[in-house]
Structures are given as C-alpha cells and as structure tokens.
Design a protein around this motif. Structure first.
Motif, PDB file in Angstrom:
ATOM      1  N   ARG A 105      69.745  47.837  82.282  1.00  0.00           N
ATOM      2  CA  ARG A 105      70.291  46.485  82.121  1.00  0.00           C
ATOM      3  C   ARG A 105      69.372  45.637  81.247  1.00  0.00           C
ATOM      4  NH1 ARG A 105      74.881  46.223  81.843  1.00  0.00           N
ATOM      5  NH2 ARG A 105      75.360  44.258  82.863  1.00  0.00           N
ATOM      6  N   LEU A 106      68.047  45.835  81.369  1.00  0.00           N
ATOM      7  CA  LEU A 106      67.130  45.096  80.496  1.00  0.00           C
ATOM      8  C   LEU A 106      67.378  45.436  79.022  1.00  0.00           C
ATOM      9  CD1 LEU A 106      63.649  45.185  82.326  1.00  0.00           C
ATOM     10  CD2 LEU A 106      65.399  43.419  82.403  1.00  0.00           C
ATOM     11  N   TYR A 107      67.776  46.682  78.781  1.00  0.00           N
ATOM     12  CA  TYR A 107      68.090  47.084  77.404  1.00  0.00           C
ATOM     13  C   TYR A 107      69.534  46.759  77.040  1.00  0.00           C
ATOM     14  CZ  TYR A 107      63.656  49.482  76.759  1.00  0.00           C
ATOM     15  OH  TYR A 107      62.329  49.765  76.608  1.00  0.00           O
ATOM     16  N   ASP A 108      70.229  46.098  77.953  1.00  0.00           N
ATOM     17  CA  ASP A 108      71.613  45.689  77.714  1.00  0.00           C
ATOM     18  C   ASP A 108      72.521  46.880  77.421  1.00  0.00           C
ATOM     19  OD1 ASP A 108      73.524  43.695  77.717  1.00  0.00           O
ATOM     20  OD2 ASP A 108      73.430  43.401  75.548  1.00  0.00           O
ATOM     21  N   VAL A 109      72.231  48.010  78.070  1.00  0.00           N
ATOM     22  CA  VAL A 109      73.137  49.159  77.961  1.00  0.00           C
ATOM     23  C   VAL A 109      74.412  48.798  78.737  1.00  0.00           C
ATOM     24  CG1 VAL A 109      73.445  51.618  78.469  1.00  0.00           C
ATOM     25  CG2 VAL A 109      71.166  50.737  77.881  1.00  0.00           C
ATOM     26  N   PRO A 110      75.581  48.916  78.116  1.00  0.00           N
ATOM     27  CA  PRO A 110      76.822  48.561  78.829  1.00  0.00           C
ATOM     28  C   PRO A 110      76.949  49.331  80.147  1.00  0.00           C
ATOM     29  CG  PRO A 110      77.254  48.967  76.510  1.00  0.00           C
ATOM     30  CD  PRO A 110      75.836  49.373  76.750  1.00  0.00           C
ATOM     31  N   ARG A 111      77.495  48.652  81.148  1.00  0.00           N
ATOM     32  CA  ARG A 111      77.591  49.249  82.480  1.00  0.00           C
ATOM     33  C   ARG A 111      78.258  50.619  82.460  1.00  0.00           C
ATOM     34  NH1 ARG A 111      77.462  46.417  87.309  1.00  0.00           N
ATOM     35  NH2 ARG A 111      76.533  44.367  87.159  1.00  0.00           N
ATOM     36  N   ALA A 112      79.358  50.707  81.715  1.00  0.00           N
ATOM     37  CA  ALA A 112      80.122  51.962  81.708  1.00  0.00           C
ATOM     38  C   ALA A 112      79.283  53.105  81.137  1.00  0.00           C
ATOM     39  CB  ALA A 112      81.397  51.781  80.894  1.00  0.00           C
ATOM     40  N   VAL A 113      78.495  52.804  80.104  1.00  0.00           N
ATOM     41  CA  VAL A 113      77.631  53.822  79.493  1.00  0.00           C
ATOM     42  C   VAL A 113      76.472  54.139  80.431  1.00  0.00           C
ATOM     43  CG1 VAL A 113      76.099  54.321  77.532  1.00  0.00           C
ATOM     44  CG2 VAL A 113      78.241  53.067  77.174  1.00  0.00           C
TER      45      VAL A 113
ATOM     46  N   LEU B 107      57.959  46.668  81.196  1.00  0.00           N
ATOM     47  CA  LEU B 107      58.788  45.462  81.091  1.00  0.00           C
ATOM     48  C   LEU B 107      58.685  44.852  79.695  1.00  0.00           C
ATOM     49  CD1 LEU B 107      60.481  43.252  82.677  1.00  0.00           C
ATOM     50  CD2 LEU B 107      58.302  42.064  82.931  1.00  0.00           C
ATOM     51  N   LEU B 108      57.455  44.802  79.176  1.00  0.00           N
ATOM     52  CA  LEU B 108      57.237  44.109  77.905  1.00  0.00           C
ATOM     53  C   LEU B 108      57.790  44.873  76.700  1.00  0.00           C
ATOM     54  CD1 LEU B 108      53.638  42.608  78.328  1.00  0.00           C
ATOM     55  CD2 LEU B 108      55.847  41.634  78.928  1.00  0.00           C
ATOM     56  N   VAL B 109      58.026  46.170  76.830  1.00  0.00           N
ATOM     57  CA  VAL B 109      58.626  46.886  75.698  1.00  0.00           C
ATOM     58  C   VAL B 109      60.149  46.795  75.719  1.00  0.00           C
ATOM     59  CG1 VAL B 109      56.739  48.503  75.318  1.00  0.00           C
ATOM     60  CG2 VAL B 109      58.597  49.148  76.852  1.00  0.00           C
ATOM     61  N   THR B 110      60.699  46.085  76.676  1.00  0.00           N
ATOM     62  CA  THR B 110      62.150  45.858  76.664  1.00  0.00           C
ATOM     63  C   THR B 110      62.453  44.605  75.831  1.00  0.00           C
ATOM     64  OG1 THR B 110      62.123  44.526  78.692  1.00  0.00           O
ATOM     65  CG2 THR B 110      62.419  46.903  78.939  1.00  0.00           C
ATOM     66  N   PRO B 111      63.655  44.504  75.276  1.00  0.00           N
ATOM     67  CA  PRO B 111      63.928  43.425  74.313  1.00  0.00           C
ATOM     68  C   PRO B 111      63.918  41.994  74.860  1.00  0.00           C
ATOM     69  CG  PRO B 111      65.508  45.227  74.069  1.00  0.00           C
ATOM     70  CD  PRO B 111      64.726  45.503  75.317  1.00  0.00           C
ATOM     71  N   PRO B 112      64.392  41.740  76.078  1.00  0.00           N
ATOM     72  CA  PRO B 112      64.531  40.322  76.445  1.00  0.00           C
ATOM     73  C   PRO B 112      63.200  39.590  76.515  1.00  0.00           C
ATOM     74  CG  PRO B 112      65.306  41.743  78.240  1.00  0.00           C
ATOM     75  CD  PRO B 112      64.786  42.629  77.184  1.00  0.00           C
ATOM     76  N   GLY B 113      63.234  38.304  76.196  1.00  0.00           N
ATOM     77  CA  GLY B 113      62.050  37.483  76.373  1.00  0.00           C
ATOM     78  C   GLY B 113      61.830  37.209  77.851  1.00  0.00           C
ATOM     79  N   ARG B 114      60.858  36.355  78.129  1.00  0.00           N
ATOM     80  CA  ARG B 114      60.492  36.161  79.529  1.00  0.00           C
ATOM     81  C   ARG B 114      61.391  35.153  80.240  1.00  0.00           C
ATOM     82  NH1 ARG B 114      59.668  40.057  78.985  1.00  0.00           N
ATOM     83  NH2 ARG B 114      58.182  39.879  77.302  1.00  0.00           N
ATOM     84  N   LEU B 115      62.123  34.318  79.484  1.00  0.00           N
ATOM     85  CA  LEU B 115      62.928  33.283  80.135  1.00  0.00           C
ATOM     86  C   LEU B 115      64.003  33.864  81.060  1.00  0.00           C
ATOM     87  CD1 LEU B 115      63.619  30.364  80.643  1.00  0.00           C
ATOM     88  CD2 LEU B 115      64.972  30.349  78.548  1.00  0.00           C
ATOM     89  N   PRO B 116      64.843  34.810  80.601  1.00  0.00           N
ATOM     90  CA  PRO B 116      65.854  35.328  81.533  1.00  0.00           C
ATOM     91  C   PRO B 116      65.248  36.079  82.709  1.00  0.00           C
ATOM     92  CG  PRO B 116      65.943  36.487  79.429  1.00  0.00           C
ATOM     93  CD  PRO B 116      65.023  35.331  79.247  1.00  0.00           C
ATOM     94  N   TYR B 117      64.144  36.756  82.458  1.00  0.00           N
ATOM     95  CA  TYR B 117      63.463  37.456  83.551  1.00  0.00           C
ATOM     96  C   TYR B 117      62.983  36.457  84.603  1.00  0.00           C
ATOM     97  CZ  TYR B 117      59.531  39.843  85.842  1.00  0.00           C
ATOM     98  OH  TYR B 117      58.650  40.342  86.767  1.00  0.00           O
ATOM     99  N   LEU B 118      62.292  35.408  84.148  1.00  0.00           N
ATOM    100  CA  LEU B 118      61.794  34.404  85.101  1.00  0.00           C
ATOM    101  C   LEU B 118      62.947  33.621  85.735  1.00  0.00           C
ATOM    102  CD1 LEU B 118      58.609  33.024  83.307  1.00  0.00           C
ATOM    103  CD2 LEU B 118      58.720  34.562  85.262  1.00  0.00           C
ATOM    104  N   ALA B 119      64.028  33.452  84.980  1.00  0.00           N
ATOM    105  CA  ALA B 119      65.196  32.762  85.542  1.00  0.00           C
ATOM    106  C   ALA B 119      65.770  33.568  86.701  1.00  0.00           C
ATOM    107  CB  ALA B 119      66.247  32.543  84.460  1.00  0.00           C
ATOM    108  N   GLY B 120      65.809  34.884  86.551  1.00  0.00           N
ATOM    109  CA  GLY B 120      66.282  35.737  87.640  1.00  0.00           C
ATOM    110  C   GLY B 120      65.393  35.613  88.862  1.00  0.00           C
TER     111      GLY B 120
END
Lengths: 321, 272
Positions: A105-113, B107-120
């Motif tokens: 999910r962090l990599y935004d892989v679609p759920r179905a995939v 965690l840091l090698v994943t694309p999202p910045g820290r805002l959505p992570y901290l928001a969660g």
C-alpha cells in the motif's frame, strides 16, 4: 540503468571530514547482477544508500533511468527497492502477510494486484504456511526471507542488495542466490554487495572493486582473476617417491621461475604442487612421465575471485562488514 | 469505486497497521494504565479540595481562571494534558520507533512523504485518545464533576485547536528524536515545559511574566485557552486565541515536516 558519475560523499563533524565515497563511477544495467566489493573503508553501504535515496551525495551525480534521486526521489523509489542483510526491515508485531500488504500500500500497488502479489511472494520465499504468524515468532531466516519478499513487493526494476545473505543458513542463502539469478534473467537490475566472494563470483556478471571509497578495478570475475595475475595450482599425485622425478620437477619449476612443492601422500606416494599464471599441467605431467614417474592423479585448481581480491589487497584489509 | 489518492491510501494503511499492532501488543492493560493518570489526577484534586479547601476555592483562583469549579477546571486540564502527551507519544515517537525496530530504512525507500504516514498515526492516536478521554470524563462525572460546554461548534473548534497544536509539536519533536537518537529525555523535557507553561492544571497568571511570554511560543498554550473557553469558563472560543493556536500549530507542523527529511538522512548515516 543506474549510473553514478564521480560520486563523492563526505561525512562532516565539527572537527573532521571523513570521505566515504570518492569519485565513484559505476553502472548497474537491467538484467544483470552487478557486484560491489569493498576493501577497508570501502563505502559500499554508503553508495547503496545514496542510490536508494536514503542519503544525498556531496558531489557527483546519480541517475536511475535518467531520473535524478535528488529532484525526483518519489519516481526513483518506485523503480528501486533495498534489502539489507542483518536488518530486519519488517515489522515484528505484524504477520508476514500484513507486512507485505502494508508495504504494498505504501507503494500504491492497486488492491487487486497486491492481493495476488502478496500470495505469490509468500510462496516464492516459502512463507505461505507462516503467512499469518507474527514476525516476532519467525526464525532469523524466515524474517530475512520476508524482508526479501518486501523488497520485491513493488516489482522493482532495480534491486539493491546489501549483504543479503548475512547470517542466513546455507540452504536459505542458496535459495536466495537462485532467486537473485532468476530476477536478473527476467530483467531486474541487481546491485549486490557481499563479503561471501563465492556468492559474488557465482552471481555477478560484472564486479566493481572499491577501496576507501575509490575505484580500484572492475570487470567480470574471470577478467578480474586474469588481471590480478592469479595462479592456477597444479597438483600431481605420484604412486611412489623417485629422486629422478623430484629433480625433474624442480628443474621444470626453476625454468618457470617458481618453486614446486613436494608432500608425502598417505598412501606412500608423493604430491607435487606447482602454481603459475599459465596452464602448465600438461608440460609438468610430461616432465614427470619423461623422468620415469607414474601419475596416480592430476588436478588443476583455477584461481577464484577471492584469490584475485586477495591479490589486489592484503588479506587483512578485506572488508568483512 | 474511485481510487483514493495515494496519500489517503498511505494514511489509511498506516492507521490500520497501527491499530492492529497496538491491539496485539497493548491489550486492555495499556488502556487502563494510561487512564489511571487522569483518574488519579481528578480523584486527588477532589480529595485535596475537600480536605484542604473545605470544598471551596479561593477568590483569586476564580478571578484568574474565570470559574469557581475547581474540579471541572482540573478535569478539563487533565483530559487536555492526556490528549497532548499521548498524542505526542504516539505521533512524535513513530519514526524513532521505526529506527529502533530496524524498519526506518524500509519505510524511507517507499515513495510517500512523511505527511500521510504521520497523518495515519495521528488519526489512530486521536481515536485511541478520544476513548481514553471519554472514560476519564465519565469517571469525573461519577465524582460529581459537570463541564461547562458552550456548545458542539465550540467543542469541535477546541479539539481542532488542540489537535493541530499537538500534531505540529509532534512533527518537530519527531525530527529532534531521530537526530538525538533517543526519546525519553526529549519527550519528558517537553512534557515538563508544557505542563509548566500551557495552563493545564493551574492558571498561567501565577507564572512569572517571562514564563508567560515563553508559553506563547508553545502552540498548546493558545490551544488551552480555546479549550478553557469552550469547556471551563463558559466564555466561548476566542477567535484570536483560536487563530494563534492554529497558526502556531501549523507553523510547527510545516517546520517539522521540512526538517524531517534532513533528520532522516542524519539517522540513515548511522543505520538503516
């Protein structure tokens, strides 16, 4: 392709500046395992961290498929992944399946995939039966296998492997090597650091050797061993001792500018050994036979990548961490 | 169904992950343990008021706080302090916890910045804290405490002000923690400072002028004035103090989020 040009990384403190990487230029193409071997203070991990966007270089450039990690880190992160041996890199209180789902999910892989990919990866690393067990109850090898699955969850174009088999049992390490070789065959670009030189020799099509952050040499394992002038070792077992044969062997070795070893064998015979860069097995055997000796056995030990690395640097300076 | 933006996906995944892990790692014992702090605070205040004050507060207290209801004052303060400290503990410590568990690099090698992570993390923390505060207020009601709410809109604004203030402070503290490589000294220093400066359990008018001014640099101080207006004094939400709380909280959040990438790289020099 991942390419670094004249990469330099300094770590500054108030009083000192340590240069971890100094002018490193290297390429990691798709579809090949590229090795990064290091001598003392080599900067292998620092190089990998820069490629993985975890650190910024002091100077020089990195490009991942022409993308600049400094300007487009998110796009680069979608193309790469990192697996570091000795680091868990997965959540202890989550199950194997939950870990892969979360990172997917962090990599935004679609759920179905993602649903199918998680099951595929669990099967690939042999954790299907333990998929719903929390990682804190995994053995070290199981956690490392899950970490490998995590590294593949975004189907990366490039995989950065920093000592991936560190501390793994031999069968698991073998399975990982097979997996890495398969990924490379299927088009993934792999950068591998390992202090198990046989692993590098087995997997890597091209190897960079660095020392104290600087380029030392590069080439295929075969090219490196040839370039380092490593010796083949010929061992001939004779059925019985013979002063005439021993004299002939000594003369042969002297002509090559080297020494021959003579050691008694358990069966009462003798083992003659001689090391030389060229293949001298045939001429040595003929010299023995011409002197009246009887060959009971002959073997030639080819030089290994480890021999080449040891020839490039003193053995104690070889990095093991 | 339309696909949510990646930031929402990350925030929701982080909320869900944290909820599962916390439920597994800290069952009811954690909830009860953290609740005890607030319950004891209100209970001891009740005993002190009865035993020392004979059930009455001094006129100077009423003049300084705008209320003669000491237990109501303490209950609101204890609930707000619980909200603040637990919010900071969850959100600010999220990244250093990743570092300790060996997952920060992953965690840091994943694309999202820290805002959505901290928001969660924040969404999870505020959900858990809402439960804790609800139970605390229910316990206070059993002791006879009645809160002076000026209505749901003011109550929502008060929660918003405190929530933004806590998030902003957590973002800055998160960066400090992963640079320092430790959490306890950092968090306890902050907790001491805000307990002293922000008016949770005693009126700030009792502080020396320099500390009152220092308190204005902490977002929770203005936020507490908003909370007091909504729940203690009956005066309602002061627009000026609301703006100060939101402005300062957002400024802290922006500063923290801009600082975090530098702090993360600093942490990465030491480990994955």
């Amino acid at each position: 392709m991942i390419r670094t040009d004249d990469l330099r990384k300094e770590f500054r403190t108030r009083r000192t500046t340590a240069v971890a990487v100094d002018g490193l230029t290297l390429e990691v193409p798709r579809g090949r395992v590229t090795g990064l071997l290091g001598l003392n203070g080599a900067g292998k991990t620092t190089t990998i961290k820069i490629m993985a966007t975890l650190l910024h270089q002091t100077s020089g450039t990195v490009r991942v498929d022409e993308l600049d990690p400094l300007r487009q880190p998110d796009a680069v992160r979608r193309r790469i992944n990192l697996i570091a041996g000795g680091e868990r890199m997965v959540y202890a209180r989550m199950t194997g399946r939950e870990n892969l789902w979360y990172f997917g999910r962090l990599y935004d892989v679609p759920r179905a995939v993602l649903r199918g990919r998680v099951e595929e990866l669990l099967e690939l690393v042999g954790l299907t039966a333990a998929a719903d067990t929390t990682v804190e109850r995994y053995s070290r090898g199981m956690a490392q296998r899950l970490s490998i699955a995590r590294g593949l969850v975004n189907d990366p174009a490039y995989l950065l492997l920093d000592e991936p088999t560190l501390g793994l049992d031999a069968p698991i390490a073998r399975d990982l090597r097979r997996l890495v070789a398969r990924l490379a065959r299927e088009g993934t670009g792999v950068l591998l650091t390992s202090h198990y030189l046989t692993e590098v020799e087995e997997l890597c099509g091209h190897v960079y050797v660095i020392g104290e952050g600087r380029h030392v040499t590069a080439g295929s394992p075969a090219e490196l061993t040839a370039r380092a002038g490593c010796h083949r070792t010929v061992r001939i077992r004779l059925a019985e001792r013979s002063p005439g044969v021993e004299a002939a062997v000594a003369a042969f070795a002297a002509r090559l500018g080297t020494d021959a070893g003579l050691e008694p064998a358990d069966d009462g015979g003798v083992v003659v050994s001689l090391s030389h860069p060229d293949d001298v097995a045939g001429p040595l055997a003929m010299a023995v036979v011409a002197a009246g000796g009887t060959l009971a056995g002959l073997e030639v030990a080819e030089p290994s990548l480890e021999d080449a690395i040891l020839a490039l640097a003193d053995a104690p300076r070889l990095v093991t961490a | 169904m339309p696909t949510p933006p990646p930031a929402v996906t990350v925030a929701w995944a982080t909320f869900h992950r944290t909820w599962s892990v916390t439920r597994r790692a800290y069952p009811w014992s954690y909830f009860v343990g953290t609740l005890m702090l607030g319950v004891f605070t209100v209970g001891l205040a009740h005993l002190g008021l009865e035993a020392i004050g004979g059930g009455r507060v001094a006129a100077s207290f009423a003049a300084a706080t705008g209320t003669a209801d000491y237990l109501g004052y303490i209950t609101v303060g204890a609930a707000a302090f619980m909200f603040t400290t637990h919010g900071i503990l969850w959100v600010a410590k999220a990244l250093i916890q990743e570092q300790r568990e060996g997952t920060l690099g992953a965690l840091l090698v994943t694309p999202p910045g820290r805002l959505p992570y901290l928001a969660g993390f924040t969404a999870f923390a505020y959900t858990a804290i809402a439960l804790e505060v609800t139970v605390l207020v229910a316990c206070a009601r059993v002791l006879g405490v009645r809160l002076e709410s000026t209505g749901p809109p003011d109550a929502l604004l008060a929660v918003l002000a405190l929530g933004v203030a806590v998030f902003g402070m957590s973002a800055v503290l998160s960066a400090v923690m992963i640079i320092a490589g430790e959490a306890h000294i950092t968090q306890n220093t902050l907790f001491f400072a805000i307990a002293l400066l922000s008016g949770f359990t005693f009126p700030r008018q009792d502080l020396p002028a320099v500390l009152r001014w220092a308190g204005e640099l902490v977002p929770t101080t203005a936020a507490m004035d908003v909370v007091r207006g909504a729940f203690t004094t009956g005066a309602g939400v002061s627009p000026g103090r609301l703006a100060a709380a939101l402005g300062l909280g957002l400024a802290y959040a922006v500063a923290g989020l801009r600082w975090l990438p530098l702090a993360e790289r600093h942490a990465m020099q030491r480990s994955y």
